[in-house]
Motif scaffolding. Structure first.
Motif, PDB file in Angstrom:
ATOM      1  N   SER A  32       0.849  -1.182   0.000  1.00  0.00           N
ATOM      2  CA  SER A  32       0.000   0.000   0.000  1.00  0.00           C
ATOM      3  C   SER A  32       0.888   1.237   0.000  1.00  0.00           C
ATOM      4  CB  SER A  32      -0.932  -0.033   1.200  1.00  0.00           C
ATOM      5  OG  SER A  32      -1.764   1.105   1.223  1.00  0.00           O
ATOM      6  N   SER A  53      -0.368   4.237  -2.520  1.00  0.00           N
ATOM      7  CA  SER A  53      -0.643   3.133  -3.443  1.00  0.00           C
ATOM      8  C   SER A  53      -1.015   3.656  -4.823  1.00  0.00           C
ATOM      9  CB  SER A  53      -1.765   2.250  -2.884  1.00  0.00           C
ATOM     10  OG  SER A  53      -2.920   3.035  -2.648  1.00  0.00           O
ATOM     11  N   ASN A  73       5.421  -1.898  -8.697  1.00  0.00           N
ATOM     12  CA  ASN A  73       4.554  -2.853  -8.000  1.00  0.00           C
ATOM     13  C   ASN A  73       4.812  -4.284  -8.442  1.00  0.00           C
ATOM     14  OD1 ASN A  73       3.276  -0.792  -6.553  1.00  0.00           O
ATOM     15  ND2 ASN A  73       1.752  -0.468  -8.155  1.00  0.00           N
TER      16      ASN A  73
END
Length: 121
Positions: A32, A53, A73
């Motif tokens: 996050s 995020s 990510n």
């Protein structure tokens, strides 16, 4: 077991650059928000840069325009690009992230072990 592992610290001359990496290992579902902090000898730990995020970023006034936080990510990695380094940037830099992992899937907070950045004048 979830771990945050930092790398990229070292000794650099004033005006130089370094890129710190923070990689989450273990059964990671997603990261996050993530941050970089630093702590110089005799000083309190301070927030240097943060990324949400969604990719929004925030910086300490002392590093604005010189540092850039980013994330990948797919690699569960957060970066801190540090340019125009100054002796006062010398500190141990810590990565912090809120992330979810297996098996409990709960959002939990993790810290890396820290990486030393030394800027010589």
């Amino acid at each position: 077991q979830v771990q945050l592992v930092e790398s990229g610290g070292g000794l650099v001359q004033a005006g130089g650059s370094l890129r710190l990496s923070c990689t989450a290992s273990g059964s990671i579902i997603s990261i996050s928000d993530a941050d970089w902090y630093r702590q110089a000898p005799g000083k309190k730990r301070e927030l240097v840069a943060a990324i949400t995020s969604g990719g929004s970023t925030n910086y300490a006034d002392s590093v604005k325009g010189r540092f850039a936080i980013s994330r990948d990510n797919a690699k569960n990695t957060v970066y801190l690009q540090m340019n125009s380094l100054k002796p006062e940037d010398t500190a141990v830099y810590y990565c912090h992230a809120d992330l979810s992992s297996l098996p409990n899937r709960r959002l939990s907070s993790y810290w890396g072990q820290g990486t030393q950045v030394t800027v010589s004048s």
